[in-house]
Write a protein that holds these residues in place. Structure first.
Motif, PDB file in Angstrom:
ATOM      1  N   SER A   1       0.646  -2.420  17.848  1.00 60.98           N
ATOM      2  CA  SER A   1      -0.328  -1.541  17.191  1.00 60.98           C
ATOM      3  C   SER A   1       0.366  -0.508  16.325  1.00 60.98           C
ATOM      4  O   SER A   1      -0.068  -0.227  15.201  1.00 60.98           O
ATOM      5  CB  SER A   1      -1.197  -0.836  18.230  1.00 60.98           C
ATOM      6  OG  SER A   1      -1.935  -1.769  18.957  1.00 60.98           O
ATOM      7  N   ILE A   2       1.444   0.048  16.821  1.00 60.47           N
ATOM      8  CA  ILE A   2       2.201   1.037  16.046  1.00 60.47           C
ATOM      9  C   ILE A   2       2.794   0.380  14.795  1.00 60.47           C
ATOM     10  O   ILE A   2       2.767   0.961  13.711  1.00 60.47           O
ATOM     11  CB  ILE A   2       3.296   1.685  16.918  1.00 60.47           C
ATOM     12  CG1 ILE A   2       2.635   2.568  17.986  1.00 60.47           C
ATOM     13  CG2 ILE A   2       4.264   2.501  16.069  1.00 60.47           C
ATOM     14  CD1 ILE A   2       3.587   3.093  19.027  1.00 60.47           C
ATOM     15  N   ALA A   3       3.295  -0.849  14.938  1.00 61.49           N
ATOM     16  CA  ALA A   3       3.852  -1.566  13.784  1.00 61.49           C
ATOM     17  C   ALA A   3       2.773  -1.831  12.740  1.00 61.49           C
ATOM     18  O   ALA A   3       3.014  -1.708  11.530  1.00 61.49           O
ATOM     19  CB  ALA A   3       4.492  -2.870  14.242  1.00 61.49           C
ATOM     20  N   ALA A   4       1.556  -2.188  13.199  1.00 63.91           N
ATOM     21  CA  ALA A   4       0.459  -2.440  12.260  1.00 63.91           C
ATOM     22  C   ALA A   4       0.057  -1.165  11.530  1.00 63.91           C
ATOM     23  O   ALA A   4      -0.204  -1.181  10.321  1.00 63.91           O
ATOM     24  CB  ALA A   4      -0.739  -3.035  13.001  1.00 63.91           C
ATOM     25  N   VAL A   5       0.024  -0.048  12.238  1.00 60.37           N
ATOM     26  CA  VAL A   5      -0.297   1.232  11.606  1.00 60.37           C
ATOM     27  C   VAL A   5       0.782   1.589  10.586  1.00 60.37           C
ATOM     28  O   VAL A   5       0.485   2.034   9.471  1.00 60.37           O
ATOM     29  CB  VAL A   5      -0.437   2.355  12.669  1.00 60.37           C
ATOM     30  CG1 VAL A   5      -0.482   3.721  12.020  1.00 60.37           C
ATOM     31  CG2 VAL A   5      -1.680   2.126  13.510  1.00 60.37           C
ATOM     32  N   THR A   6       2.040   1.381  10.940  1.00 60.29           N
ATOM     33  CA  THR A   6       3.142   1.669  10.026  1.00 60.29           C
ATOM     34  C   THR A   6       3.036   0.820   8.763  1.00 60.29           C
ATOM     35  O   THR A   6       3.235   1.323   7.651  1.00 60.29           O
ATOM     36  CB  THR A   6       4.498   1.418  10.734  1.00 60.29           C
ATOM     37  OG1 THR A   6       4.553   2.213  11.907  1.00 60.29           O
ATOM     38  CG2 THR A   6       5.658   1.760   9.827  1.00 60.29           C
ATOM     39  N   ALA A   7       2.714  -0.467   8.932  1.00 60.79           N
ATOM     40  CA  ALA A   7       2.564  -1.345   7.767  1.00 60.79           C
ATOM     41  C   ALA A   7       1.420  -0.881   6.885  1.00 60.79           C
ATOM     42  O   ALA A   7       1.530  -0.877   5.642  1.00 60.79           O
ATOM     43  CB  ALA A   7       2.332  -2.782   8.241  1.00 60.79           C
ATOM     44  N   ALA A   8       0.310  -0.487   7.487  1.00 59.76           N
ATOM     45  CA  ALA A   8      -0.841  -0.015   6.716  1.00 59.76           C
ATOM     46  C   ALA A   8      -0.481   1.250   5.943  1.00 59.76           C
ATOM     47  O   ALA A   8      -0.846   1.397   4.769  1.00 59.76           O
ATOM     48  CB  ALA A   8      -2.036   0.239   7.631  1.00 59.76           C
ATOM     49  N   LEU A   9       0.245   2.146   6.567  1.00 59.53           N
ATOM     50  CA  LEU A   9       0.650   3.373   5.883  1.00 59.53           C
ATOM     51  C   LEU A   9       1.604   3.072   4.728  1.00 59.53           C
ATOM     52  O   LEU A   9       1.546   3.713   3.674  1.00 59.53           O
ATOM     53  CB  LEU A   9       1.282   4.352   6.864  1.00 59.53           C
ATOM     54  CG  LEU A   9       0.327   4.961   7.886  1.00 59.53           C
ATOM     55  CD1 LEU A   9       1.098   5.795   8.900  1.00 59.53           C
ATOM     56  CD2 LEU A   9      -0.753   5.788   7.224  1.00 59.53           C
ATOM     57  N   GLY A  10       2.474   2.098   4.939  1.00 57.27           N
ATOM     58  CA  GLY A  10       3.377   1.692   3.863  1.00 57.27           C
ATOM     59  C   GLY A  10       2.618   1.143   2.668  1.00 57.27           C
ATOM     60  O   GLY A  10       2.948   1.433   1.504  1.00 57.27           O
ATOM     61  N   LEU A  11       1.582   0.362   2.933  1.00 54.84           N
ATOM     62  CA  LEU A  11       0.768  -0.180   1.843  1.00 54.84           C
ATOM     63  C   LEU A  11       0.009   0.928   1.114  1.00 54.84           C
ATOM     64  O   LEU A  11      -0.141   0.883  -0.108  1.00 54.84           O
ATOM     65  CB  LEU A  11      -0.210  -1.230   2.384  1.00 54.84           C
ATOM     66  CG  LEU A  11       0.437  -2.547   2.793  1.00 54.84           C
ATOM     67  CD1 LEU A  11      -0.564  -3.409   3.556  1.00 54.84           C
ATOM     68  CD2 LEU A  11       0.962  -3.293   1.572  1.00 54.84           C
ATOM     69  N   VAL A  12      -0.468   1.911   1.857  1.00 57.09           N
ATOM     70  CA  VAL A  12      -1.153   3.039   1.214  1.00 57.09           C
ATOM     71  C   VAL A  12      -0.178   3.764   0.285  1.00 57.09           C
ATOM     72  O   VAL A  12      -0.531   4.133  -0.843  1.00 57.09           O
ATOM     73  CB  VAL A  12      -1.735   4.004   2.278  1.00 57.09           C
ATOM     74  CG1 VAL A  12      -2.169   5.314   1.651  1.00 57.09           C
ATOM     75  CG2 VAL A  12      -2.890   3.351   3.008  1.00 57.09           C
ATOM     76  N   LYS A  13       1.059   3.937   0.723  1.00 59.20           N
ATOM     77  CA  LYS A  13       2.073   4.586  -0.104  1.00 59.20           C
ATOM     78  C   LYS A  13       2.326   3.784  -1.375  1.00 59.20           C
ATOM     79  O   LYS A  13       2.421   4.345  -2.476  1.00 59.20           O
ATOM     80  CB  LYS A  13       3.366   4.744   0.696  1.00 59.20           C
ATOM     81  CG  LYS A  13       4.456   5.482  -0.051  1.00 59.20           C
ATOM     82  CD  LYS A  13       5.688   5.647   0.808  1.00 59.20           C
ATOM     83  CE  LYS A  13       6.765   6.376   0.016  1.00 59.20           C
ATOM     84  NZ  LYS A  13       8.004   6.486   0.765  1.00 59.20           N
ATOM     85  N   GLU A  14       2.413   2.457  -1.241  1.00 56.79           N
ATOM     86  CA  GLU A  14       2.605   1.602  -2.412  1.00 56.79           C
ATOM     87  C   GLU A  14       1.426   1.711  -3.375  1.00 56.79           C
ATOM     88  O   GLU A  14       1.618   1.697  -4.596  1.00 56.79           O
ATOM     89  CB  GLU A  14       2.791   0.153  -1.983  1.00 56.79           C
ATOM     90  CG  GLU A  14       4.125  -0.134  -1.343  1.00 56.79           C
ATOM     91  CD  GLU A  14       4.268  -1.588  -0.922  1.00 56.79           C
ATOM     92  OE1 GLU A  14       3.629  -2.458  -1.542  1.00 56.79           O
ATOM     93  OE2 GLU A  14       5.011  -1.844   0.036  1.00 56.79           O
ATOM     94  N   LEU A  15       0.209   1.785  -2.837  1.00 59.93           N
ATOM     95  CA  LEU A  15      -0.970   1.905  -3.701  1.00 59.93           C
ATOM     96  C   LEU A  15      -0.927   3.202  -4.507  1.00 59.93           C
ATOM     97  O   LEU A  15      -1.339   3.235  -5.664  1.00 59.93           O
ATOM     98  CB  LEU A  15      -2.258   1.850  -2.873  1.00 59.93           C
ATOM     99  CG  LEU A  15      -2.678   0.469  -2.396  1.00 59.93           C
ATOM    100  CD1 LEU A  15      -3.852   0.584  -1.430  1.00 59.93           C
ATOM    101  CD2 LEU A  15      -3.042  -0.426  -3.569  1.00 59.93           C
TER     102      LEU A  15
END
Length: 140
Positions: A6-20
């Motif tokens: 779950s923490i890894a999924a949240v981290t990935a989502a935050l990374g994508l938000v940063k890229e956006l």
């Protein structure tokens, strides 16, 4: 999904938000749509992971409550000759002993006479046989 997942999924989502946030005007709409789709998938995984973690925590809480009740009940018993018994107001043992096998599992099952030769007591729950056990009768 476990807590680490779950923490890894949240981290990935935050990374994508940063890229956006960093997308320039030079990127086209297709690139933007791809990133949004990846973000949606990552957030979906996160939601499922959080739900799984919540279910696991609920199960752990139920197990903790069950063990607390078993411990509390164990405290109102008394041990004699390696077996646990109910106790009277004076703290003396009363009745037949609890099955030690079931007791370790948190189940308070009283042994009962089996009327079998060489195995006078038996647990009605786990079917364990016991030799001679002492039954204490209530006296004040």
């Amino acid at each position: 999904m476990d807590i680490a997942g779950s923490i890894a999924a949240v981290t990935a989502a935050l990374g994508l938000v940063k890229e956006l946030r960093e997308i320039d005007a030079q990127y086209d709409k297709a690139e933007m749509k791809l990133k949004i789709a990846e973000l949606t998938e990552a957030l979906s995984d996160t939601k499922q992971g959080v739900a799984d973690v919540a279910q696991a925590l609920k199960e752990k809480d139920e197990e903790i409550d069950r063990l607390k009740k078993a411990l509390q009940r164990r405290e109102i018993t008394v041990e004699r000759r390696g077996y646990r018994y109910r106790q009277n107001a004076n703290g003396d043992p009363v009745g037949d002993p609890f099955c030690p096998i079931c007791l370790e599992e948190g189940n308070f099952t009283l042994t009962a006479p089996s009327y079998e030769v060489g195995k006078p007591f038996k647990c009605p729950r786990c079917k364990a046989n016991f030799g001679r056990l002492t039954s204490y009768r209530y006296t004040e």
